[in-house]
Scaffold this motif. Structure first.
Motif: not given
Length: 268
Positions: A8-17
């Motif tokens: 994914s182009n994004y990481n640490h999804l669990e830390q996102m709002s």
């Protein structure tokens, strides 16, 4: 590494709002229509191959596993109510059978021979078309089905989300929509699924228009299965024939469909 399996182009999804998650998913979804646009020539070629076969009495079959199979079943199941065609004109087949629509069936997609066995009950003929749907482009169930269909003389196409895949190689008319990495790595129910849905919408709708199942921009052959659809049918008749709602209702009851009512009045 397959594009659909790339990080994914994004990481640490669990830390996102929640807001950031939704914005990011929406940003990724915006890339899908552009990917589909690049595949329009492939979609056009596939539809151009399907139409004359269906005019000659052929049918359209979708095969797939998991999300891909479910999308095929959904598109096929919408054709009778939308266009008034027989339930067996467009058919969706999912690996593992109808049980797999709601619950995953273990190893169903890994059987190279089962798709053609599933198709056998429909007695496939040369005027039929088989479209394999597989985000990865490497599903054995789909590849096996396409290979056997080509041997039997059916027209074959596919909708995949990776370039240069075995599924595409097995189909005469491959449609490759490469939408890039998923927001949730490898979750092809997301962008890949959206891309497949868009392509299937295009295929079935354009085919049905070419088969004469649409008048102007209206679904004149739709099945009148609920109050909403009856109301829509009445509006169509009122607009097309410039009659009162009461007259439209009388015509619809008499002729049973929008097309029937319009044709009867215009031929009178």
């Amino acid at each position: 590494m397959l594009t659909t399996e790339s990080a994914s182009n994004y990481n640490h999804l669990e830390q996102m709002s929640i807001r950031d998650i939704l914005v990011a998913i929406n940003q990724e979804d915006h890339t899908v229509p552009a990917a589909v646009q690049k595949s329009l020539p492939q979609i056009e070629a596939l539809v151009a191959g399907i139409v004359p076969r269906m005019k000659a009495g052929g049918r359209l079959f979708y095969i797939g596993a998991g999300t891909s199979g479910r999308l095929g079943v959904v598109d096929a199941s919408e054709c009778p109510p939308t266009f008034g065609v027989p339930f067996d004109l467009v058919v969706g087949i999912i690996a593992g059978g109808d049980t797999a629509i709601r619950k995953a069936v273990e190893n169903a997609e890994d059987d190279w021979e089962q798709a053609w066995k599933d198709l056998a009950s429909f007695a496939p003929q040369e005027n039929d078309t088989l479209i394999g749907i597989a985000a990865s482009g490497r599903t054995p169930y789909v590849i096996g089905g396409l290979n056997e269909a080509r041997k039997a003389g059916l027209l074959t196409g596919c909708v995949v989300c990776n370039a240069g895949s075995p599924v595409a190689a097995a189909a005469e008319y491959p449609v490759e929509v490469v939408a890039g990495p998923e927001f949730l790595t490898g979750s092809t129910r997301m962008k890949a699924g959206t891309a497949q849905k868009l392509v299937l919408n295009m295929i079935s709708t354009s085919v049905m228009i070419q088969l004469g199942k649409v008048k102007g921009n209206k679904m004149v052959d739709m099945q009148l299965t609920n109050e909403k659809l009856v109301d829509r049918a009445l509006r169509m008749i009122v607009e097309e024939l410039e009659v009162s709602p009461d007259e439209a209702e009388s015509l619809l009851k008499k002729y049973g469909s929008v097309r029937g009512a319009i044709n009867a009045v215009k031929k009178a």
